[in-house]
Write a protein that holds these residues in place. Structure first.
Motif, PDB file in Angstrom:
ATOM      1  N   SER A  21      -4.995   5.043 -21.663  1.00  9.87           N
ATOM      2  CA  SER A  21      -4.465   3.966 -20.829  1.00  9.87           C
ATOM      3  C   SER A  21      -3.278   4.442 -19.992  1.00  9.87           C
ATOM      4  CB  SER A  21      -4.056   2.786 -21.714  1.00  9.87           C
ATOM      5  OG  SER A  21      -3.430   1.783 -20.960  1.00  9.87           O
ATOM      6  N   GLU A  22      -2.410   5.240 -20.608  1.00 11.46           N
ATOM      7  CA  GLU A  22      -1.227   5.731 -19.894  1.00 11.46           C
ATOM      8  C   GLU A  22      -1.606   6.724 -18.795  1.00 11.46           C
ATOM      9  OE1 GLU A  22       2.182   5.395 -23.388  1.00 11.46           O
ATOM     10  OE2 GLU A  22       0.823   7.123 -23.358  1.00 11.46           O
ATOM     11  N   ILE A  23      -2.584   7.593 -19.073  1.00 16.40           N
ATOM     12  CA  ILE A  23      -3.047   8.543 -18.047  1.00 16.40           C
ATOM     13  C   ILE A  23      -3.586   7.786 -16.844  1.00 16.40           C
ATOM     14  CG2 ILE A  23      -4.826  10.260 -17.524  1.00 16.40           C
ATOM     15  CD1 ILE A  23      -4.471  11.354 -20.344  1.00 16.40           C
ATOM     16  N   ARG A  24      -4.350   6.763 -17.125  1.00  9.04           N
ATOM     17  CA  ARG A  24      -4.932   5.935 -16.057  1.00  9.04           C
ATOM     18  C   ARG A  24      -3.840   5.297 -15.207  1.00  9.04           C
ATOM     19  NH1 ARG A  24      -8.512   2.163 -19.045  1.00  9.04           N
ATOM     20  NH2 ARG A  24      -6.569   1.133 -19.602  1.00  9.04           N
ATOM     21  N   LYS A  25      -2.820   4.778 -15.858  1.00 12.20           N
ATOM     22  CA  LYS A  25      -1.733   4.095 -15.139  1.00 12.20           C
ATOM     23  C   LYS A  25      -0.894   5.093 -14.343  1.00 12.20           C
ATOM     24  CE  LYS A  25       0.817   0.411 -14.257  1.00 12.20           C
ATOM     25  NZ  LYS A  25       1.506  -0.307 -15.336  1.00 12.20           N
ATOM     26  N   VAL A  26      -0.621   6.253 -14.930  1.00 12.65           N
ATOM     27  CA  VAL A  26       0.151   7.280 -14.223  1.00 12.65           C
ATOM     28  C   VAL A  26      -0.606   7.749 -12.984  1.00 12.65           C
ATOM     29  CG1 VAL A  26       0.980   9.659 -14.370  1.00 12.65           C
ATOM     30  CG2 VAL A  26       1.499   8.051 -16.215  1.00 12.65           C
ATOM     31  N   ASN A  27      -1.911   7.984 -13.130  1.00 15.02           N
ATOM     32  CA  ASN A  27      -2.726   8.391 -11.980  1.00 15.02           C
ATOM     33  C   ASN A  27      -2.627   7.391 -10.837  1.00 15.02           C
ATOM     34  OD1 ASN A  27      -3.651  10.692 -13.215  1.00 15.02           O
ATOM     35  ND2 ASN A  27      -5.647   9.868 -13.766  1.00 15.02           N
ATOM     36  N   ALA A  28      -2.800   6.110 -11.175  1.00  9.55           N
ATOM     37  CA  ALA A  28      -2.779   5.072 -10.152  1.00  9.55           C
ATOM     38  C   ALA A  28      -1.399   4.959  -9.504  1.00  9.55           C
ATOM     39  CB  ALA A  28      -3.184   3.741 -10.766  1.00  9.55           C
ATOM     40  N   SER A  29      -0.351   5.052 -10.311  1.00  6.56           N
ATOM     41  CA  SER A  29       1.015   4.901  -9.798  1.00  6.56           C
ATOM     42  C   SER A  29       1.391   6.032  -8.849  1.00  6.56           C
ATOM     43  CB  SER A  29       2.009   4.846 -10.963  1.00  6.56           C
ATOM     44  OG  SER A  29       1.742   3.745 -11.809  1.00  6.56           O
ATOM     45  N   ILE A  30       1.075   7.258  -9.252  1.00  8.34           N
ATOM     46  CA  ILE A  30       1.458   8.398  -8.418  1.00  8.34           C
ATOM     47  C   ILE A  30       0.591   8.478  -7.166  1.00  8.34           C
ATOM     48  CG2 ILE A  30       1.642  10.913  -8.357  1.00  8.34           C
ATOM     49  CD1 ILE A  30       2.520  10.862 -11.245  1.00  8.34           C
ATOM     50  N   SER A  31      -0.684   8.103  -7.285  1.00 10.06           N
ATOM     51  CA  SER A  31      -1.519   8.081  -6.075  1.00 10.06           C
ATOM     52  C   SER A  31      -1.025   7.001  -5.114  1.00 10.06           C
ATOM     53  CB  SER A  31      -2.982   7.842  -6.438  1.00 10.06           C
ATOM     54  OG  SER A  31      -3.159   6.608  -7.101  1.00 10.06           O
ATOM     55  N   ALA A  32      -0.540   5.872  -5.638  1.00 12.07           N
ATOM     56  CA  ALA A  32       0.033   4.829  -4.777  1.00 12.07           C
ATOM     57  C   ALA A  32       1.296   5.338  -4.093  1.00 12.07           C
ATOM     58  CB  ALA A  32       0.347   3.577  -5.608  1.00 12.07           C
ATOM     59  N   LEU A  33       2.090   6.112  -4.836  1.00 16.21           N
ATOM     60  CA  LEU A  33       3.293   6.698  -4.259  1.00 16.21           C
ATOM     61  C   LEU A  33       2.928   7.642  -3.117  1.00 16.21           C
ATOM     62  CD1 LEU A  33       6.350   7.254  -4.287  1.00 16.21           C
ATOM     63  CD2 LEU A  33       5.928   8.999  -6.043  1.00 16.21           C
ATOM     64  N   LYS A  34       1.917   8.465  -3.337  1.00 15.51           N
ATOM     65  CA  LYS A  34       1.448   9.379  -2.292  1.00 15.51           C
ATOM     66  C   LYS A  34       0.996   8.596  -1.058  1.00 15.51           C
ATOM     67  CE  LYS A  34      -0.465  13.252  -0.563  1.00 15.51           C
ATOM     68  NZ  LYS A  34       0.295  14.413  -0.078  1.00 15.51           N
ATOM     69  N   TYR A  35       0.296   7.496  -1.277  1.00 16.96           N
ATOM     70  CA  TYR A  35      -0.174   6.659  -0.172  1.00 16.96           C
ATOM     71  C   TYR A  35       1.004   6.042   0.578  1.00 16.96           C
ATOM     72  CZ  TYR A  35      -2.070   2.561   2.186  1.00 16.96           C
ATOM     73  OH  TYR A  35      -2.365   1.603   3.123  1.00 16.96           O
ATOM     74  N   LEU A  36       1.984   5.523  -0.170  1.00 20.22           N
ATOM     75  CA  LEU A  36       3.147   4.865   0.458  1.00 20.22           C
ATOM     76  C   LEU A  36       3.976   5.853   1.272  1.00 20.22           C
ATOM     77  CD1 LEU A  36       4.175   2.539  -2.495  1.00 20.22           C
ATOM     78  CD2 LEU A  36       3.390   1.784  -0.238  1.00 20.22           C
ATOM     79  N   CYS A  37       3.985   7.105   0.834  1.00 19.26           N
ATOM     80  CA  CYS A  37       4.726   8.128   1.586  1.00 19.26           C
ATOM     81  C   CYS A  37       4.194   8.237   3.016  1.00 19.26           C
ATOM     82  CB  CYS A  37       4.592   9.494   0.901  1.00 19.26           C
ATOM     83  SG  CYS A  37       5.511   9.619  -0.647  1.00 19.26           S
ATOM     84  N   SER A  38       2.872   8.076   3.158  1.00 16.83           N
ATOM     85  CA  SER A  38       2.266   8.210   4.488  1.00 16.83           C
ATOM     86  C   SER A  38       2.317   6.906   5.284  1.00 16.83           C
ATOM     87  CB  SER A  38       0.808   8.660   4.344  1.00 16.83           C
ATOM     88  OG  SER A  38       0.043   7.680   3.658  1.00 16.83           O
ATOM     89  N   LYS A  39       2.781   5.822   4.629  1.00 17.81           N
ATOM     90  CA  LYS A  39       2.816   4.510   5.292  1.00 17.81           C
ATOM     91  C   LYS A  39       4.219   3.901   5.220  1.00 17.81           C
ATOM     92  CE  LYS A  39      -1.719   4.539   5.854  1.00 17.81           C
ATOM     93  NZ  LYS A  39      -2.377   4.566   7.169  1.00 17.81           N
ATOM     94  N   ARG A  40       5.251   4.760   5.281  1.00 17.10           N
ATOM     95  CA  ARG A  40       6.623   4.263   5.099  1.00 17.10           C
ATOM     96  C   ARG A  40       6.989   3.207   6.137  1.00 17.10           C
ATOM     97  NH1 ARG A  40      10.631   7.083   6.087  1.00 17.10           N
ATOM     98  NH2 ARG A  40       9.674   8.935   7.037  1.00 17.10           N
ATOM     99  N   GLU A  41       6.600   3.437   7.385  1.00 23.33           N
ATOM    100  CA  GLU A  41       6.968   2.503   8.440  1.00 23.33           C
ATOM    101  C   GLU A  41       6.346   1.128   8.195  1.00 23.33           C
ATOM    102  OE1 GLU A  41       5.728   5.478   8.898  1.00 23.33           O
ATOM    103  OE2 GLU A  41       7.397   6.613   9.789  1.00 23.33           O
ATOM    104  N   LYS A  42       5.098   1.121   7.752  1.00 23.43           N
ATOM    105  CA  LYS A  42       4.393  -0.140   7.504  1.00 23.43           C
ATOM    106  C   LYS A  42       5.105  -0.972   6.444  1.00 23.43           C
ATOM    107  CE  LYS A  42      -0.049  -1.962   5.881  1.00 23.43           C
ATOM    108  NZ  LYS A  42      -1.433  -1.625   5.478  1.00 23.43           N
ATOM    109  N   PHE A  43       5.646  -0.317   5.415  1.00 24.51           N
ATOM    110  CA  PHE A  43       6.285  -1.031   4.315  1.00 24.51           C
ATOM    111  C   PHE A  43       7.811  -0.994   4.395  1.00 24.51           C
ATOM    112  CE2 PHE A  43       2.075   0.151   2.798  1.00 24.51           C
ATOM    113  CZ  PHE A  43       1.629  -1.040   2.278  1.00 24.51           C
ATOM    114  N   ASN A  44       8.323  -0.418   5.510  1.00 22.77           N
ATOM    115  CA  ASN A  44       9.762  -0.375   5.738  1.00 22.77           C
ATOM    116  C   ASN A  44      10.497   0.315   4.581  1.00 22.77           C
ATOM    117  OD1 ASN A  44      12.077  -0.828   7.293  1.00 22.77           O
ATOM    118  ND2 ASN A  44      12.478  -2.816   6.316  1.00 22.77           N
TER     119      ASN A  44
END
Length: 624
Positions: A21-44
């Motif tokens: 369960s923790e591996i699954r959550k860590v994967n999702a969290s860090i992939s979301a972080l990677k995504y947000l890095c490329s969309k910083r302007e959109k999310f301010n």
């Protein structure tokens, strides 16, 4: 290195420190972080919210990662609370995390690649994941226009991803609503929706049945569309609260403590507006079980069921059972009123990565038949509600194959119309008594003691009950066993499994008891048992029996359905003549088989003698 390989390597290194369960959550969290890095302007978001910034704090990488996620939660309302709990990030070896982030930072991901990445990341989370191909079919069957869609069993949000992709491709204005009871899965759903750029969505946390979150003026909010793959057969906690439901959801049938299927179906219906349409993933049991019969009858009488689409087995990753799409419509078109469209798509599947999926061609074929209302031989058919017996909605009941594979004749095609037009037909229940076998647990049987002989499947072979070879047992139960005692001349028929066994009980000593694997048939005075056995073993009889089998991985025959089988009924004298001919044929066959086997054994012994190995074997000859 691809992003998939990067995550696989990272997961492998963390197997001793993090649970699944923790591996699954860590994967999702860090992939979301990677995504947000490329969309910083959109999310301010500031540059400090990027992986590049975290890598500068090499000695405190775990804590800086946590503080970055906390900052994101505080500044992006949709993500509030999704990264919690944070302790799992502290369990990761700092060097492993640092190396992983360096590798992840070096991977460039295009916008169109994120969808396939989320499929990979959530692929092993099958307990909460509806296959995307099934979601694609369900969403297409809804025939979406602009409006609002609701899923009360959201899981990781796959239905909303599919609906959003469809809406974008069609230029629709679609707003999405979802509720999920499990907080971890709720957070994964939000991250999945974020990465797949599903913006027009509201996701609530809570128990859909006990505490629905989308309320308007003290009643459930009404939606244009509902799509749900709810948990099958879920036992209901606090069942008593549902009996006094403040939202008047459960008016079509009783809500059972042992299974939430009826409750979820009625919740979905209540969530639809007066012109709303719904698609629910349901098991075969929901379509024929007596526990949901009242619900089905009321839905049919209210003309709320538009279609039932039988899906292939093994389509869901977490169960092998066959499922169906139950299509609900509160405003059926005029030409479909008082009818149900049955579509038998059990053979419509392909394979990807050794898993069954609905291919693009499968989805196109099923949806085109649904929308056009085409009746295709053995694949789709409209049935008038008045012709739906016992509110049974199994597709196989109305789209049965007219072919049967037999041992004696191979493939046989049965002319159903000619069969039904025979003038001398009688329901089996009118000419014989049908009774069930007894359901016993191993603890209730003391083998080697007592005088009761329990007939098991292994005791019946080639139409013969080997009664004298059954070991007597003592049965310790509270109720009487009188109703399960078989008599000489009774016919028994196996009620479970694909291989149907039929036999007549011979003269015997002791008390023979019918096990739960059989149904018993006690013929009346005007019926010859051997004649009836001959019919049941005929291609037509086998065809009728397989037609009433129900169930998923294990086929079952219900006593009530067996009573309804129509038998060609002749005079007792004619039945006796036919029955005797059948006995002679059966006897001659078994004798010929016995002789052929004896001749084979004699030849084999000669072969072994010539080989010189006959003296190395001690044969324990048994009766043939």
């Amino acid at each position: 290195m691809s992003i998939e390989n990067t995550f696989w390597k990272f997961n492998d290194l963390n197997r001793n420190d993090l649970n699944h369960s923790e591996i699954r959550k860590v994967n999702a969290s860090i992939s979301a972080l990677k995504y947000l890095c490329s969309k910083r302007e959109k999310f301010n978001l500031p540059s400090s919210c990027c992986i590049e910034h975290i890598l500068r704090s090499q000695n405190h990488v775990n804590e800086v990662l946590i503080s970055t996620l906390q900052f994101i939660e505080d500044h992006v309302d949709f993500l509030s609370g999704v990264f919690e709990p944070y302790d799992m990030f502290r369990k990761i070896n700092s060097n492993v995390l640092l190396k992983f982030l360096f590798e992840l930072e070096s991977v460039q991901i295009k916008d169109e690649e994120w969808s396939s990445i989320t499929n990979f990341l959530f692929d092993f989370n099958e307990d909460f994941r509806t296959p995307s191909s099934l979601n694609n079919l369900g969403i297409r069957i809804l025939n979406l226009k602009s409006g609002e869609l609701y899923d009360g069993a959201l899981g990781i949000g796959g239905s909303h991803v599919a609906a959003n992709q469809f809406a974008k491709s069609e230029g629709l204005d679609l707003h999405l609503y979802g509720q999920e009871i499990n907080k971890e899965i709720w957070s994964l759903a939000k991250l999945n929706l974020l990465i797949n750029e599903v913006d027009n969505v509201e996701v609530a946390l809570g128990d859909t049945l006990l505490n629905p979150q989308f309320i308007k003026s003290d009643t459930l909010k009404k939606f244009d569309y509902v799509y749900m793959n709810y948990p099958f057969g879920m036992k209901l906690i606090r069942h008593e609260f549902l009996e006094y439901d403040p939202y008047n959801r459960f008016v079509y049938g009783p809500v059972l403590k042992s299974s939430g299927d009826s409750a979820f179906i009625q919740h979905a219906l209540t969530s639809l507006n007066n012109e709303g349409r719904g698609v629910l993933v349901v098991t075969n049991g929901v379509l024929f079980r007596s526990t949901e019969q009242t619900l089905r009858r009321n839905l049919l009488s209210s003309d709320l069921i538009e279609a039932v689409i039988a899906l292939p087995e093994n389509l869901l990753g977490y169960t092998a059972i066959q499922t169906n799409l139950l299509v609900l419509n509160k405003k059926k078109p005029k030409e479909r009123k008082n009818k149900v469209l049955f579509i038998n798509a059990v053979n419509e599947f392909g394979e990807e990565r050794k898993k069954r999926v609905l291919t693009t061609q499968n989805i196109k074929k099923i949806s085109e038949v649904f929308f056009k209302g085409n009746e295709v031989d053995k694949f789709s058919k409209f049935v008038n509600i008045s012709q739906i017996d016992d509110a049974n909605l199994l597709c196989g009941r109305y789209l049965e194959n007219d072919e049967i594979i037999t041992d004696d004749f191979g493939k046989v095609i049965v002319n159903r119309q000619q069969l039904e037009n025979l003038s001398n037909l009688q329901a089996l229940g009118n000419i014989a008594k049908v009774y069930r076998g007894i359901n016993l647990t191993p603890k209730q049987i003391e083998e080697g003691k007592g005088s009761s002989k329990i007939i098991k499947l292994s005791d019946v072979e080639n139409g013969i009950v080997h009664a004298e070879e059954i070991i007597p047992s003592n049965i310790t139960i509270q109720k009487s066993i009188e109703d399960y005692i078989v008599e000489e001349g009774d016919i028994i028929i196996s009620s479970r499994g694909a291989n149907i066994k039929v036999a007549i009980v011979p003269k015997h000593t002791g008390t023979l008891i019918l096990s739960q694997n059989f149904l018993g048939i006690r013929v009346g005075k005007e019926t010859d048992a051997h004649y009836l056995k001959a019919f049941l073993e005929s291609p037509v009889g086998q065809f009728l029996i397989t037609g009433i089998q129900s169930g998923t991985s294990i086929k079952n025959i219900n006593a009530k359905d067996l009573k309804e089988i129509k038998i060609p009924f002749h005079t007792k004298e004619e039945q006796k003549r036919i029955g005797e001919e059948y006995q002679i044929s059966d006897y001659n066959y078994l004798e010929t088989l016995k002789k052929a086997k004896e001749e084979k054994l004699e030849i084999l012994l000669k072969v072994y003698q010539d080989m010189g190995i006959n003296q190395t074997m001690e044969l324990k000859r048994t009766k043939l």
